[in-house]
Design a protein around this motif. Structure first.
Motif: not given
Length: 227
Positions: A188-194, A201-206
């Motif tokens: 979901t972090g990856y999708c939100a970043a897109i 990477i930062k979005s997934m980590f956060r």
């Protein structure tokens, strides 16, 4: 009368609400079930707590999105009213404002003047609102669409931690749930970043860090009341 199709921007906003709703469902319910699982091994208690959290969360997310988007829409409407008045009272100043915005983008002053003239003649209000406030006055995000998206996506996201904690063996259910949730949060972090066009990477980590922190805190609280 044919139904008006949603624009790309409107679709992206609904997708954003869906992704964030699912993300909140994963984190919130994971925190609840892990906290309860840390306090008791009673599967029924864990399931009931997860279901209760899901019901409360989906209503909260739904109403939160509705209020948030409605407030944004009201603010945009007020901006339109204000800009209409400006165009009536000080058209040339608004014209100059748009031209300077174009010149600030390294466009030749003569070309910027010509572009401003053509755009203002075609749609003065839309042009100035787009440059001054950054939104298209013809495209308002529907608060109902955002609310429905959250209402559906929150319980969808909550399914993963509830299934993981319910079907896993009692001695490994917390670890198994944490791993399943961590993987889901990375996605979901990856999708939100897109959708947000940000660093993936930062979005997934956060996102993963927020989930781990939530589960860690609720686990410790559950351990305090363990029996």
């Amino acid at each position: 009368m044919p139904k008006k199709k949603m624009s790309l921007a409107q679709k992206v906003n609904v997708l954003r609400a869906s992704v964030m709703g699912a993300n909140d469902g994963i984190i919130s319910i994971a925190g609840i079930v892990i906290g309860v699982a840390a306090a008791t091994s009673n599967s029924y208690s864990i399931l009931i707590s997860g279901l209760s959290g899901t019901l409360a969360g989906m209503i909260s997310m739904c109403m939160g999105e509705y209020v948030s988007v409605s407030t944004q829409k009201d603010s945009q409407k007020m901006a339109l009213i204000s800009e209409k008045q400006r165009l009536q009272d000080q058209y040339q100043q608004e014209f100059n404002y748009v031209q300077k915005k174009y010149e600030a983008q390294d466009i030749d002053p003569q070309l910027a003047n010509q572009a401003t003239k053509e755009l203002m003649e075609k749609d003065a209000l839309g042009t100035v609102v787009q440059e001054r406030y950054g939104f298209n006055p013809k495209e308002f995000t529907s608060p109902y669409a955002a609310a429905i998206a959250s209402f559906i996506s929150f319980p969808t996201g909550s399914i993963l931690p509830m299934v993981a904690v319910t079907v896993s063996p009692a001695d490994t259910r917390i670890l198994a749930t944490a791993i399943a949730v961590l993987i889901a949060l990375l996605i979901t972090g990856y999708c939100a970043a897109i959708l947000g066009k940000s660093n993936r990477i930062k979005s997934m980590f956060r996102n993963a860090a927020a989930g781990l922190l939530t589960m860690g805190v609720t686990y410790l609280i559950g351990q305090l009341f363990a029996h």
